[in-house]
Design an enzyme around this catalytic site. Structure first.
Site, PDB file in Angstrom:
ATOM      1  N   SER A 109       0.654  -1.275  -0.025  1.00 52.89           N
ATOM      2  CA  SER A 109      -0.084   0.167  -0.231  1.00 52.89           C
ATOM      3  C   SER A 109       0.865   1.263   0.052  1.00 52.89           C
ATOM      4  CB  SER A 109      -0.860   0.040   1.240  1.00 52.89           C
ATOM      5  OG  SER A 109      -1.731   1.025   1.254  1.00 52.89           O
TER       6      SER A 109
ATOM      7  N   CYS B 216      -9.077   0.353  10.725  1.00 52.32           N
ATOM      8  CA  CYS B 216     -10.131  -0.133   9.974  1.00 52.32           C
ATOM      9  C   CYS B 216     -11.155  -0.685  10.918  1.00 52.32           C
ATOM     10  CB  CYS B 216      -9.813  -1.347   9.025  1.00 52.32           C
ATOM     11  SG  CYS B 216      -8.507  -0.685   7.942  1.00 52.32           S
TER      12      CYS B 216
END
Ligand code: PLP
Length: 381
Positions: A200, A327
């Site tokens: 990422s 998250c």
């Protein structure tokens, strides 16, 4: 402002922002266009692909750009299961502490009929390579393990497991979520022996909305989407050229300093652990041993004060930390429970994550604020 939530996301590097800006202004063409403007945009993609491939010791054709690691892992797991999980080979082995992007994807595959084996760590919170190897058999199509776990920073024995599996069951596809290790802990593709590696951009000072999947030559995946021929048809849709160019730039400026940043961060972690050990009522949820953990993440519990209460107390002082996995948005992810951490402590967990710019003064201010918060908030109860 003291930002200590780099595992959630990092500020984009100035060079990365500049690269994106340059690309937006000068290379706004569609890389699939046949004219010069298209070619110019394509050159930015090629440059970024070359940099990422170099950073992994891989070939350019093995790098696929995506919208982020969540997409990379979805493509890796769903795509590989569709190709290789056939004729009874329905077993997928994973760790019990994976990020939601892998965990939920495997939950979905379980609903489709795959058998998911979730390996737990030992009582000391460390994973035994043998547990993964013993679980593998001729019916296993896939193993997915993260390299550095994102809530406590523990390292999983990916190189050992993948090396041994590669010898014993060469047909098993090996996926690694390396998001929290990339550009922080030195590794190359050949060290991991992985077929698929999720990365990422925004965790390494790139820009959000950009990620990559390393796909070893010869590995076949079923794409998640249908459309054009971009990214060899595996990820159709016009490429996010400015974000990809910024990703490449972030890697370019970070890749030569990995060992020295690791050492500096290790010293910061040890400094923080020393400060925390002087505060009564604090329990460390991370592994203090550097051989088993990333120094970039420290997780601790302030007994009696729920994570979000402490988080907002620190926020008032402009200190930004996380309650665990960003998250999970405050919901218990189950990762701390997998390590045997009781709910009473898991509910009070604070995750601090560093960057190369984190200073001792910032850590002093953090621990002072936590200790103050502990007194004030317990008093208020
Ligand atoms: N994997 C790990 C270990 C992470 O920490 C994260 C982000 O929190 C992801 C995957 C998801 O990355 P992205 O935000 O690029 O989808």
């Amino acid at each position: 402002m003291i930002y200590l939530d780099y595992a959630a996301t990092a500020n984009p590097a100035e060079a990365a922002v500049q690269k994106a800006g340059e690309c937006l202004q000068k290379a706004f063409g569609n890389p699939s266009s046949l004219h010069r403007m298209g070619l110019y945009a394509e050159q930015y993609l090629t440059e970024a692909r070359k940099i990422l491939a170099g950073s992994l010791g891989a070939e350019q054709e093995e790098i696929l750009f995506t919208s982020g690691a969540t997409e990379s892992s979805n493509l890796a797991l769903r795509g590989a299961a569709a190709v290789y999980g056939k004729r009874g080979r329905i077993k997928i082995i994973t760790s019990a502490v994976e990020h939601a992007s892998v965990r939920s994807t495997l939950d979905a595959l379980e609903q489709q009929g795959y058998e998911i084996i979730r390996i737990l760590p030992g009582q000391n919170g460390r994973f035994q390579a043998e547990d993964f190897i013993k679980a593998a058999d001729a019916n296993t199509c896939l193993i997915s393990m993260m390299l550095a776990e994102n809530e406590t920073g523990r390292l999983l024995p990916v190189p050992e497991v993948f090396r041994k599996i590669r010898k014993k069951f060469p047909e098993i596809i090996l996926h690694c979520d390396a998001v929290q290790a990339y550009m922080k802990i030195p590794f190359r593709q050949k060290d991991l022996q992985a077929d698929l590696i999720s990365l990422s951009a925004h965790k390494i000072h790139g820009i959000k909305g950009s990620g990559a999947l390393y796909i070893r030559k010869g590995i076949r995946l079923t794409p998640l989407m249908t459309g054009g021929k971009q990214e060899r048809g595996l990820r159709p849709g016009t490429e996010a050229v400015p974000l990809i160019a910024a990703f490449g730039e972030a890697v370019r400026i970070m890749q030569d300093s990995i060992p020295e940043r690791l050492e500096q961060t290790q010293a910061k972690k040890e400094y923080l652990l020393k400060l925390l050990s002087a505060v009564p009522g604090i329990t460390l949820n991370s592994d203090a041993d550097k051989n088993y953990s990333s120094p970039y993440i420290v997780n601790f519990s302030v007994e009696g004060i729920r994570s979000e209460i402490m988080l907002h107390y620190l926020e008032q002082k402009e200190i930004y930390v996380s309650s665990g996995s960003a998250c999970s948005k405050g919901a218990r992810s189950g990762v701390l429970s997998a390590y045997g951490i009781p709910d009473r402590l898991a509910d009070c967990a604070v995750r601090v994550s560093f960057s190369e710019t984190t200073s001792q003064q910032e850590l002093d201010a953090l621990v002072q604020a936590v200790a103050e918060g502990q007194k004030t908030l317990i008093h208020r109860k």
